[in-house]
Design an enzyme around this catalytic site. Structure first.
Site, PDB file in Angstrom:
ATOM      1  CG  PHE A 101      -3.762   1.418   1.078  1.00 46.79           C
ATOM      2  CD1 PHE A 101      -2.621   0.720   1.424  1.00 46.79           C
ATOM      3  CD2 PHE A 101      -3.644   2.473   0.194  1.00 46.79           C
ATOM      4  CE1 PHE A 101      -1.378   1.072   0.900  1.00 46.79           C
ATOM      5  CE2 PHE A 101      -2.422   2.837  -0.347  1.00 46.79           C
ATOM      6  CZ  PHE A 101      -1.284   2.129   0.019  1.00 46.79           C
ATOM      7  CG  ASP A 130     -15.863   3.037  -4.073  1.00 47.15           C
ATOM      8  OD1 ASP A 130     -14.884   3.809  -4.060  1.00 47.15           O
ATOM      9  OD2 ASP A 130     -15.929   2.012  -3.370  1.00 47.15           O
ATOM     10  CB  SER A 160     -11.248  -0.235   1.410  1.00 44.76           C
ATOM     11  OG  SER A 160     -10.552   0.067   0.223  1.00 44.76           O
ATOM     12  CG  MET A 161      -5.774  -3.464   2.055  1.00 43.79           C
ATOM     13  SD  MET A 161      -4.252  -2.655   2.584  1.00 43.79           S
ATOM     14  CE  MET A 161      -4.622  -2.301   4.323  1.00 43.79           C
ATOM     15  CG  HIS A 206     -13.913   3.745  -0.736  1.00 46.87           C
ATOM     16  ND1 HIS A 206     -14.071   2.505  -1.325  1.00 46.87           N
ATOM     17  CD2 HIS A 206     -12.854   3.626   0.105  1.00 46.87           C
ATOM     18  CE1 HIS A 206     -13.140   1.678  -0.878  1.00 46.87           C
ATOM     19  NE2 HIS A 206     -12.398   2.335  -0.002  1.00 46.87           N
TER      20      HIS A 206
END
Length: 261
Positions: free
Chosen positions: A34, A203, A102-103, A233
């Protein structure tokens, strides 16, 4: 070096995967996160392409340009682009693995739920599956008041490395994420493929709640988790990147049809 083909919607499409000993070609579809861009995962994709896999790294709509562009997009647009890349990759491979950051990891899980046996396995890096900050919880209301908030990108520990991401979060786009998380969570039990997760011990973007969701939904025998102790992250650009790349290759070889026979 793998041949690189410019695709109309993809940042990079490495085509014509080399057939393995069983004559089958393996495809890998990678999705960025994202407000990020393909730049955060292109080194990962290039590494896998150099091993002879067909690799697609699509740019999600509204990403890689300006946050104002992104404010006109929703999670359904991002998923549709990943799905389009999957269909294109099918023309270059006989089985497909999904990978994401992530996303992008959430989008991969959603695709695994819907594609079933069309997905051979998943490699996820710091997956985002639920709200970890007040930003996303308040986004449906905030979108009526402010167009953007401070960015969440470039959470990288490695000195001198910066992720190509937006410095602002478009609130209208962020407000659609809870629906993506919700529909993905509802069908997580339908993910039957093997899943490998690389998880950063520190993170600043995604908290522990997402992994609790994933662990609760998937049997322990199906889910493998490896810690990235020296990365934040965006671990695909961080100190543990090589560990992720090598581990992904090992995973694909172990879980491809040839590896299982």
């Amino acid at each position: 070096m793998a041949r690189v083909t410019n695709a109309p919607h993809a940042e990079t499409l490495y085509t014509d995967g080399t057939p393995g000993r069983d004559g089958r070609r393996i495809g890998v579809l990678l999705s960025h996160g994202f407000t990020g861009s393909p730049a955060s995962i292109v080194p990962w994709g290039q590494y896998l392409a150099d091993q002879g896999f067909a690799v697609a790294v699509p740019r999600l709509p509204g990403h890689g340009t300006t946050w104002q562009d992104m404010s006109h997009t929703r999670w359904e647009d991002w998923y549709a682009e990943v799905d389009r890349a999957y269909e294109e990759l099918r023309g270059h491979s006989d089985e497909i693995f999904l990978m994401g950051l992530s996303m992008g990891a959430c989008l991969a899980l959603r695709m695994a739920e819907l594609r079933g046996e069309g997905v051979a396995g998943l490699v996820l890096v710091n997956p985002s599956l639920t709200a970890d900050t007040k930003l996303f919880l308040l986004a449906p209301v905030l979108k009526l008041v402010v167009p953007s908030l401070k960015g969440i990108g470039s959470d990288v520990k490695k000195e001198g490395v910066h992720e190509l991401s937006y410095d602002r979060v478009p609130v209208r786009a962020a407000a659609t994420l809870p629906q993506l998380w919700k529909v993905t969570q509802q069908q997580l039990s339908e993910v039957t493929q093997p899943v490998l997760v690389f998880l950063s011990t520190t993170d600043h973007v995604v908290g522990p709640a997402s992994m609790r969701v994933l662990r609760a939904a998937l049997p322990a025998a199906q889910l493998t988790v490896r810690e990235c102790a020296d990365s934040y992250h965006v671990a695909t650009l961080d100190n543990d990147a090589e560990k992720i790349f090598d581990g992904s290759l090992e995973f694909v070889r172990a879980h491809s049809r040839a590896g299982r026979e």
